[in-house]
Design a protein around this motif. Structure first.
Motif, PDB file in Angstrom:
ATOM      1  N   PRO A   1     -10.654 -19.623 -13.620  1.00 40.96           N
ATOM      2  CA  PRO A   1     -11.274 -20.426 -12.554  1.00 40.96           C
ATOM      3  C   PRO A   1     -10.326 -20.664 -11.384  1.00 40.96           C
ATOM      4  O   PRO A   1     -10.756 -20.675 -10.224  1.00 40.96           O
ATOM      5  CB  PRO A   1     -11.630 -21.753 -13.251  1.00 40.96           C
TER       6      PRO A   1
ATOM      7  N   ILE B   1     -15.622 -16.456 -24.681  1.00 34.47           N
ATOM      8  CA  ILE B   1     -15.338 -16.671 -23.248  1.00 34.47           C
ATOM      9  C   ILE B   1     -14.185 -17.651 -23.103  1.00 34.47           C
ATOM     10  O   ILE B   1     -14.244 -18.770 -23.630  1.00 34.47           O
ATOM     11  CB  ILE B   1     -16.601 -17.222 -22.530  1.00 34.47           C
TER      12      ILE B   1
ATOM     13  N   SER C   1     -13.042 -15.386 -18.269  1.00 26.95           N
ATOM     14  CA  SER C   1     -14.054 -15.859 -17.330  1.00 26.95           C
ATOM     15  C   SER C   1     -14.123 -17.384 -17.348  1.00 26.95           C
ATOM     16  O   SER C   1     -13.461 -18.047 -18.151  1.00 26.95           O
ATOM     17  CB  SER C   1     -15.402 -15.248 -17.716  1.00 26.95           C
TER      18      SER C   1
ATOM     19  N   PRO D   1     -15.223 -28.107 -26.168  1.00 25.97           N
ATOM     20  CA  PRO D   1     -14.952 -27.973 -24.727  1.00 25.97           C
ATOM     21  C   PRO D   1     -13.644 -28.643 -24.310  1.00 25.97           C
ATOM     22  O   PRO D   1     -13.202 -29.596 -24.947  1.00 25.97           O
ATOM     23  CB  PRO D   1     -16.148 -28.664 -24.073  1.00 25.97           C
TER      24      PRO D   1
ATOM     25  N   ILE E   1     -15.637 -31.679 -16.957  1.00 21.76           N
ATOM     26  CA  ILE E   1     -15.599 -30.268 -17.343  1.00 21.76           C
ATOM     27  C   ILE E   1     -16.433 -30.059 -18.613  1.00 21.76           C
ATOM     28  O   ILE E   1     -17.141 -29.076 -18.756  1.00 21.76           O
ATOM     29  CB  ILE E   1     -14.148 -29.736 -17.480  1.00 21.76           C
TER      30      ILE E   1
HETATM   31  C1  SAM Z   1     -10.333 -27.725 -26.571  1.00 22.39           C
HETATM   32  S1  SAM Z   1      -9.844 -26.066 -26.330  1.00 22.39           S
HETATM   33  C2  SAM Z   1     -10.690 -25.233 -27.663  1.00 22.39           C
HETATM   34  C3  SAM Z   1     -10.135 -23.871 -27.940  1.00 22.39           C
HETATM   35  C4  SAM Z   1     -10.725 -23.146 -29.153  1.00 22.39           C
HETATM   36  N1  SAM Z   1     -12.160 -23.068 -29.080  1.00 22.39           N
HETATM   37  C5  SAM Z   1     -10.318 -23.805 -30.444  1.00 22.39           C
HETATM   38  O1  SAM Z   1     -11.201 -24.286 -31.112  1.00 22.39           O
HETATM   39  O2  SAM Z   1      -9.133 -23.819 -30.761  1.00 22.39           O
HETATM   40  C6  SAM Z   1     -10.755 -25.610 -24.895  1.00 22.39           C
HETATM   41  C7  SAM Z   1     -10.468 -24.224 -24.361  1.00 22.39           C
HETATM   42  O3  SAM Z   1     -11.244 -24.019 -23.191  1.00 22.39           O
HETATM   43  C8  SAM Z   1     -10.485 -23.268 -22.257  1.00 22.39           C
HETATM   44  N2  SAM Z   1     -11.058 -23.513 -20.931  1.00 22.39           N
HETATM   45  C9  SAM Z   1     -10.797 -24.516 -20.057  1.00 22.39           C
HETATM   46  N3  SAM Z   1     -11.574 -24.409 -18.972  1.00 22.39           N
HETATM   47  C10 SAM Z   1     -12.336 -23.308 -19.151  1.00 22.39           C
HETATM   48  C11 SAM Z   1     -13.351 -22.678 -18.389  1.00 22.39           C
HETATM   49  N4  SAM Z   1     -13.754 -23.186 -17.216  1.00 22.39           N
HETATM   50  N5  SAM Z   1     -13.914 -21.566 -18.879  1.00 22.39           N
HETATM   51  C12 SAM Z   1     -13.534 -21.043 -20.070  1.00 22.39           C
HETATM   52  N6  SAM Z   1     -12.584 -21.609 -20.843  1.00 22.39           N
HETATM   53  C13 SAM Z   1     -12.006 -22.731 -20.401  1.00 22.39           C
HETATM   54  C14 SAM Z   1      -9.072 -23.756 -22.444  1.00 22.39           C
HETATM   55  O4  SAM Z   1      -8.140 -22.790 -21.970  1.00 22.39           O
HETATM   56  C15 SAM Z   1      -9.019 -23.951 -23.965  1.00 22.39           C
HETATM   57  O5  SAM Z   1      -8.588 -22.791 -24.608  1.00 22.39           O
END
Ligand code: SAM
Length: 331
Positions: free
Chosen positions: A50, A215, A239, A257, A269
């Motif tokens: 982003p 993603i 993405s 999230p 967010i």
């Molecule tokens: C709370 S972490 C969860 C990561 C993973 N799902 C886990 O369970 O370990 C949220 C993830 O969302 C990613 N993230 C933040 N903003 C994002 C966006 N706009 N689009 C995609 N991913 C995003 C972060 O880099 C991070 O890896």
């Protein structure tokens, strides 16, 4: 803010800037991190999709190479100390004969980083103010030890990398969500904000899942997800989950999230992720998500789904299941 510290530095006659000088900005988060330097036509480096999209849309060029010959490298430190150190090393590679300016807020850990770097090199100057610090020094080849290692395998077999979300192991919120996912996950699924792929590799254990879109905004995290999720049914996307589009509507969205946007905590967010999930799902599709207990996601869930309920939880996390996506014509 960088802007006020930087302007103080300029007013103090600290920097030898002129139009012929080449600038690279590492990890800008705020528009002013780059626009302050706009007259020098800076290029920038970022690993978050982003951020890349935003600054490219503002007209700045993104670079991904490690070598350069910039006169000034301006670094905005991220929250991760390992990544901040790595970016200092990278700045010295991009401007090997230039000046490195490092800026950050106290809440980002600039004071301890400044103390650490000052032990390695003599600063040319430092400005403290507006809840942060800017310091600068002549580039040097002595920072090799600050380069972050690539992906490493944890004792439980997962590949992660310092600086990405939950690099030390499975996030407890995601573990709770995984325990409460239905055995019957079927069809086309997306993992929004997939990180290093923990939830994705749980989802793909179901033989009834025909396709999984993984993603993730952080390039380094996505590279780890590729190592952790070896299955032909998975497609990986560097993405923005809040704007990503699927060719076909989905049967389920699974997500933990983020609640930080750049430098600050921001539940908005998460709200955008909930709206994105509603947009991506089929009429009969379902959202499975986990969140920190105090995050107020009930309102966006009510707005974007016919029904939702808490299927599991403890004093830290809640696992929420929402059904019946409602997507207004205005979204
Ligand atoms: C709370 S972490 C969860 C990561 C993973 N799902 C886990 O369970 O370990 C949220 C993830 O969302 C990613 N993230 C933040 N903003 C994002 C966006 N706009 N689009 C995609 N991913 C995003 C972060 O880099 C991070 O890896």
């Amino acid at each position: 803010m960088f802007k006020s510290r930087f302007q103080l530095g300029i007013r103090g006659g600290n920097f030898d800037f002129d139009k012929s000088k080449k600038f690279v900005v590492l990890h800008p988060e705020l528009d002013s991190d780059v626009t302050e330097l706009a007259e020098f036509d800076p290029v920038f480096v970022h690993r978050s999709f982003p951020a890349v999209k935003r600054f490219v849309s503002m007209g700045y060029e993104h670079i991904s190479q490690i070598k350069g010959d910039f006169d000034f490298a301006v670094l905005h430190i991220p929250r991760s100390k390992v990544l901040a150190r790595h970016l200092i090393w990278l700045a010295t590679k991009l401007a090997p004969r230039g000046t490195i300016l490092v800026d950050g807020a106290k809440t980002q850990g600039i004071e301890s980083l400044s103390k650490e770097i000052r032990k390695l090199i003599t600063f040319e100057g430092t400005i403290s103010g507006a809840h942060g610090r800017l310091f600068w020094f002549q580039s040097s080849g002595i920072f090799g030890s600050l380069e972050a290692a690539g992906p490493a395998c944890l004792p439980d077999g997962y590949w992660t990398q310092a600086g990405i979300f939950s690099a030390d192991g499975i996030d407890p919120g995601s573990a709770l969500l995984a325990q409460n996912l239905p055995q019957s996950l079927t069809g086309r699924i997306a993992d929004l904000g997939a990180g290093w792929g923990y939830l994705s590799q749980c989802i793909i254990t179901s033989p009834k899942v025909t396709h999984l879109d993984c993603i993730e905004a952080d390039h380094a995290a996505l590279e780890c997800a590729r190592l952790n999720c070896l299955d032909d049914r998975i497609a990986f996307h560097w993405s923005d989950a809040t704007t990503w589009k699927s060719g076909q509507k989905l049967d389920a969205v699974v997500m933990n999230p983020p609640f930080h946007a750049g430098r600050s905590a921001n539940p908005e967010i998460g709200n955008s992720f909930i709206l994105a999930a509603a947009r991506l799902l089929k009429r009969g599709g379902q959202l499975w998500m986990v969140a920190n207990r105090q995050l107020p996601y009930e309102k966006p869930l009510t707005e974007h789904f016919i029904d939702f309920n808490e299927v599991a939880g403890d004093n830290r996390f809640k696992v929420l299941n929402a059904k019946g996506p409602i997507v207004s014509a205005y979204h």
